[in-house]
Design a protein around this motif. Structure first.
Motif, mmCIF file in Angstrom:
data_model
loop_
_atom_site.group_PDB
_atom_site.id
_atom_site.type_symbol
_atom_site.label_atom_id
_atom_site.label_comp_id
_atom_site.label_asym_id
_atom_site.label_seq_id
_atom_site.Cartn_x
_atom_site.Cartn_y
_atom_site.Cartn_z
ATOM 1 N N LEU A 193 -3.492 61.027 15.879
ATOM 2 C CA LEU A 193 -4.722 61.030 15.093
ATOM 3 C C LEU A 193 -5.882 60.470 15.918
ATOM 4 C CD1 LEU A 193 -3.255 59.836 11.675
ATOM 5 C CD2 LEU A 193 -3.836 62.162 12.359
ATOM 6 N N ARG A 244 -9.232 62.831 17.006
ATOM 7 C CA ARG A 244 -10.618 62.453 16.741
ATOM 8 C C ARG A 244 -11.385 62.208 18.040
ATOM 9 N NH1 ARG A 244 -12.878 64.749 14.470
ATOM 10 N NH2 ARG A 244 -14.620 63.294 14.314
ATOM 11 N N THR A 284 -9.750 66.259 11.344
ATOM 12 C CA THR A 284 -8.503 65.535 11.102
ATOM 13 C C THR A 284 -8.453 65.016 9.670
ATOM 14 O OG1 THR A 284 -8.428 64.841 13.426
ATOM 15 C CG2 THR A 284 -7.119 63.561 11.863
ATOM 16 N N TYR A 325 -6.018 62.767 6.932
ATOM 17 C CA TYR A 325 -4.905 61.858 6.703
ATOM 18 C C TYR A 325 -4.631 61.791 5.207
ATOM 19 C CZ TYR A 325 -2.219 57.599 6.081
ATOM 20 O OH TYR A 325 -1.251 56.705 5.697
ATOM 21 N N MET A 359 -6.793 54.138 9.424
ATOM 22 C CA MET A 359 -7.601 55.360 9.385
ATOM 23 C C MET A 359 -9.008 55.087 8.832
ATOM 24 S SD MET A 359 -5.806 57.638 10.805
ATOM 25 C CE MET A 359 -5.098 56.298 11.807
ATOM 26 N N VAL A 394 -12.177 60.647 10.377
ATOM 27 C CA VAL A 394 -10.952 61.055 9.686
ATOM 28 C C VAL A 394 -11.256 61.218 8.198
ATOM 29 C CG1 VAL A 394 -8.599 60.409 9.019
ATOM 30 C CG2 VAL A 394 -9.437 59.905 11.332
ATOM 31 N N ARG A 447 -9.968 61.174 4.592
ATOM 32 C CA ARG A 447 -8.841 60.463 3.989
ATOM 33 C C ARG A 447 -8.623 60.918 2.551
ATOM 34 N NH1 ARG A 447 -12.113 56.865 6.487
ATOM 35 N NH2 ARG A 447 -12.919 56.059 4.504
#
Length: 309
Positions: free
Chosen positions: A95, A99, A105, A107, A124, A130, A132
């Motif tokens: 991850l 990035r 990306t 998560y 994260m 990222v 999320r």
């Protein structure tokens, strides 16, 4: 290559991602799985393109850091257009690499995390870019979007006429002993019920052939399919496996106050699944025999849902 990287640690993390992928990624999209080789992952990903990487356990930051150069190489080699992960520690270097190199990306926090993110999830929060997603935080958290749960794909099925003749008991891969579950089931079952225990890291109470440390995955799955009831700890991977086989599992949550786990997330997950009608939960000192008999007469069906990141 292009396409999507799918990254997860073995166990419940990859079970969740495997179930979610059919709802997240079009079947025509090229996919590369990144995980550690175990009997579970080898069986699950038999037909998938996979990069096998060394396992990384929780709090092994030095191992995660050592994998970062290789993670960068994989990004350069395959040039994915998207990276999706359900954690945990094994996923962190990949991850960070995605990035660093500007790859979109995502998560997805584990369905077991209802009170807030895991250690990986909190990491994260500090990795810019990222996106999320959570599967059911009870309290909204800034920077996280609700994806829906991996368990949304399952519904209680019709009742069936089935006697209690065969039981399979699995207690997961955690290194904390779970003797309470084995002993509770053994006390409750009549002598004429055929029972198979996969005990993992829990010492068996005797040398009987009923107690197996680890079974080959295909053999375990066959036994679970034949069983009238599957008894399991409240681990997401174990529960998902039982639901895929159309079972209504009897779940015994591990309790941290008894040294069976590090926190209370299994009890939280068990309550949520019980509210959905997907499991029967045996709390401490429950009378197991009527619960086992009832669970044998229940079933689960798969319910297709689509999820968008």
């Amino acid at each position: 290559m292009g396409g999507v990287f799918l990254i997860a640690s073995p166990g419940g993390h990859i079970d969740e991602l495997y179930d979610l992928t059919s709802r997240l990624v079009d079947s025509t999209t090229r996919r590369l799985w990144i995980t550690a080789r175990t009997p579970q992952t080898a069986q699950l990903l038999t037909t998938e393109l996979t990069e096998w990487v060394p396992p990384i356990a929780s709090r092994q930051g030095h191992r995660a850091l050592a994998q970062l150069p290789y993670a960068m190489q994989l990004i350069h080699r395959y040039r994915p257009s998207l990276v999706i992960s359900t954690g945990a520690a094994l996923a962190v270097p990949h991850l960070v690499a995605s990035r660093t190199l500007g790859v979109p990306t995502h998560y997805i926090e584990s369905a077991t995390r209802l009170e807030g993110p895991s250690v990986t999830g909190r990491m994260m929060e500090n990795l810019p870019g990222v996106r999320r997603h959570h599967q059911g935080f009870r309290v909204p958290r800034q920077g996280w979007s609700h994806l829906g749960s991996v368990f949304d794909a399952y519904r209680p099925g019709p009742r069936v006429s089935r006697e209690l003749r065969r039981v399979v008991v699995i207690v997961g891969t955690e290194r904390y002993p779970f003797s309470r579950a084995l002993e509770s089931v053994a006390r409750a079952l009549p002598g004429d019920v055929e029972v198979l225990y996969q005990v993992g890291h829990t010492p068996p109470p005797d040398s009987s052939a009923s107690y197996q440390k680890w079974l080959p995955l295909d053999e375990l799955l066959r036994a679970m399919e034949r069983a009238d009831v599957v008894v399991t700890h409240a681990g997401v991977g174990s529960v998902l496996t039982a639901l895929r086989l159309a079972k209504h599992p009897l779940v015994i949550p591990r309790l941290p106050q008894l040294g069976e786990h590090v926190d209370n997330h299994q009890s939280q997950l068990a309550r949520m699944l019980e509210a959905k009608g997907l499991v029967t939960v045996a709390w401490r000192d429950s009378d197991l025999l009527p619960m086992l008999t009832d669970a044998a007469q229940r079933s689960t069906i798969r319910w297709g849902t689509q999820v968008n990141l």
